[in-house]
Design an enzyme around this catalytic site. Structure first.
Site, PDB file in Angstrom:
ATOM      1  N   CYS A   9       3.698   1.034  33.888  1.00 41.83           N
ATOM      2  CA  CYS A   9       2.652   0.109  34.346  1.00 41.83           C
ATOM      3  C   CYS A   9       1.404   0.375  33.514  1.00 41.83           C
ATOM      4  O   CYS A   9       1.501   0.921  32.408  1.00 41.83           O
ATOM      5  CB  CYS A   9       2.413   0.238  35.847  1.00 41.83           C
ATOM      6  SG  CYS A   9       1.786   1.845  36.391  1.00 41.83           S
ATOM      7  N   ASN A  12      -0.285   4.202  35.448  1.00 39.66           N
ATOM      8  CA  ASN A  12       0.691   5.218  35.874  1.00 39.66           C
ATOM      9  C   ASN A  12       0.188   6.001  37.096  1.00 39.66           C
ATOM     10  O   ASN A  12       0.493   7.183  37.242  1.00 39.66           O
ATOM     11  CB  ASN A  12       1.058   6.176  34.720  1.00 39.66           C
ATOM     12  CG  ASN A  12       2.283   7.049  34.984  1.00 39.66           C
ATOM     13  OD1 ASN A  12       2.371   8.164  34.475  1.00 39.66           O
ATOM     14  ND2 ASN A  12       3.230   6.581  35.773  1.00 39.66           N
ATOM     15  N   CYS A  14      -0.149   3.907  40.253  1.00 40.84           N
ATOM     16  CA  CYS A  14       0.248   3.097  41.420  1.00 40.84           C
ATOM     17  C   CYS A  14       1.696   2.606  41.307  1.00 40.84           C
ATOM     18  O   CYS A  14       2.601   3.148  41.943  1.00 40.84           O
ATOM     19  CB  CYS A  14      -0.689   1.898  41.613  1.00 40.84           C
ATOM     20  SG  CYS A  14      -2.349   2.367  42.159  1.00 40.84           S
ATOM     21  N   ARG A  15       1.908   1.534  40.513  1.00 40.45           N
ATOM     22  CA  ARG A  15       3.213   0.878  40.521  1.00 40.45           C
ATOM     23  C   ARG A  15       4.336   1.713  39.916  1.00 40.45           C
ATOM     24  O   ARG A  15       5.408   1.863  40.540  1.00 40.45           O
ATOM     25  CB  ARG A  15       3.117  -0.476  39.801  1.00 40.45           C
ATOM     26  CG  ARG A  15       2.294  -1.486  40.553  1.00 40.45           C
ATOM     27  CD  ARG A  15       1.892  -2.645  39.671  1.00 40.45           C
ATOM     28  NE  ARG A  15       0.911  -2.232  38.662  1.00 40.45           N
ATOM     29  CZ  ARG A  15       0.384  -3.028  37.751  1.00 40.45           C
ATOM     30  NH1 ARG A  15       0.778  -4.284  37.690  1.00 40.45           N
ATOM     31  NH2 ARG A  15      -0.521  -2.575  36.914  1.00 40.45           N
ATOM     32  N   SER A  16       4.133   2.247  38.705  1.00 38.40           N
ATOM     33  CA  SER A  16       5.273   2.938  38.078  1.00 38.40           C
ATOM     34  C   SER A  16       5.611   4.271  38.746  1.00 38.40           C
ATOM     35  O   SER A  16       6.798   4.592  38.868  1.00 38.40           O
ATOM     36  CB  SER A  16       5.104   3.075  36.563  1.00 38.40           C
ATOM     37  OG  SER A  16       3.993   3.851  36.208  1.00 38.40           O
ATOM     38  N   ASP A 120      -0.741  -5.831  40.748  1.00 40.26           N
ATOM     39  CA  ASP A 120      -1.380  -4.519  40.702  1.00 40.26           C
ATOM     40  C   ASP A 120      -2.087  -4.219  42.021  1.00 40.26           C
ATOM     41  O   ASP A 120      -3.122  -4.815  42.329  1.00 40.26           O
ATOM     42  CB  ASP A 120      -2.393  -4.520  39.551  1.00 40.26           C
ATOM     43  CG  ASP A 120      -2.980  -3.151  39.339  1.00 40.26           C
ATOM     44  OD1 ASP A 120      -2.784  -2.272  40.206  1.00 40.26           O
ATOM     45  OD2 ASP A 120      -3.629  -2.953  38.302  1.00 40.26           O
TER      46      ASP A 120
HETATM   47  P1  4NP Z   1      -1.152   0.888  38.025  1.00 38.64           P
HETATM   48  O1  4NP Z   1      -2.539   0.472  38.712  1.00 38.64           O
HETATM   49  O2  4NP Z   1      -1.123   0.240  36.658  1.00 38.64           O
HETATM   50  O3  4NP Z   1      -0.127   0.327  38.941  1.00 38.64           O
HETATM   51  O4  4NP Z   1      -1.161   2.402  37.957  1.00 38.64           O
HETATM   52  C1  4NP Z   1      -3.787   0.652  38.125  1.00 38.64           C
HETATM   53  C2  4NP Z   1      -4.448   1.839  38.304  1.00 38.64           C
HETATM   54  C3  4NP Z   1      -5.711   2.018  37.767  1.00 38.64           C
HETATM   55  C4  4NP Z   1      -6.297   1.006  37.053  1.00 38.64           C
HETATM   56  C5  4NP Z   1      -5.633  -0.182  36.860  1.00 38.64           C
HETATM   57  C6  4NP Z   1      -4.380  -0.355  37.391  1.00 38.64           C
HETATM   58  N1  4NP Z   1      -7.609   1.176  36.535  1.00 38.64           N
HETATM   59  O5  4NP Z   1      -8.211   0.185  36.100  1.00 38.64           O
HETATM   60  O6  4NP Z   1      -8.116   2.316  36.510  1.00 38.64           O
END
Ligand code: 4NP
Length: 149
Positions: A9, A12, A14-16, A120
């Site tokens: 993702c 790294n 949340c989703r992955s 997200d």
């Molecule tokens: P992820 O979510 O891609 O599912 O881990 C996010 C976590 C943090 C951020 C964006 C997406 N951020 O902008 O810091």
């Protein structure tokens, strides 16, 4: 045979990592990891709200730490699975010449959901909706890589 799977993702956190935890529980014995296209959260554990939502489903993400996807991942894994098409483009930009490791969208394994990406939850704040979709896609991925189990 597909025995080594990498989920990717953006951050790294949340989703992955949620996909990693759910896939590890569903497919014990496979080598499963996750990474982000960005280096924004390298070394950090999964986001607290995602850890709590996963924990309520019996999935412990506490020992995971964020890292950035790298070209060597095309050798280390048999399949790379992206949460949205932007990640897929960034993964393809890292593909070493001659590598034939497949890179796919996670939602391709859950056509019944009608989703074309995993939204997200860092922005939507709907961690349970993300986990519902991740669980559906992980079940489809299992049917694809371990047919008959
Ligand atoms: P992820 O979510 O891609 O599912 O881990 C996010 C976590 C943090 C951020 C964006 C997406 N951020 O902008 O810091």
């Amino acid at each position: 045979m597909t025995t080594r799977i990498l989920f990717v993702c953006l951050g790294n956190i949340c989703r992955s990592p949620a996909a990693e935890g759910i896939a590890r529980a569903l497919m014990p014995g496979l080598e499963i990891d996750s990474a982000g296209t960005s280096d924004w959260h390298v070394g950090e554990p999964p986001y607290g709200a995602m850890q709590a939502a996963a924990r309520s489903r019996g999935i412990d993400l506490g020992s995971l730490r964020a890292r950035q996807v790298q070209p060597g991942d095309f050798r280390r894994f048999d399949l790379i699975v992206a949460m949205d098409s932007d990640h897929l483009s960034k993964i393809e930009a890292l593909r070493p010449a001659g590598s034939e490791t497949p890179a796919r969208l996670f939602t391709d394994y859950a056509p019944e959901t009608g989703a074309d990406h995993v939204p997200d939850p860092y922005y939507t704040r709907d961690f349970d909706a993300a986990l519902d979709l991740i669980e559906a896609a992980a079940a489809g991925l299992k049917r694809s890589v371990l047919p008959g189990t």
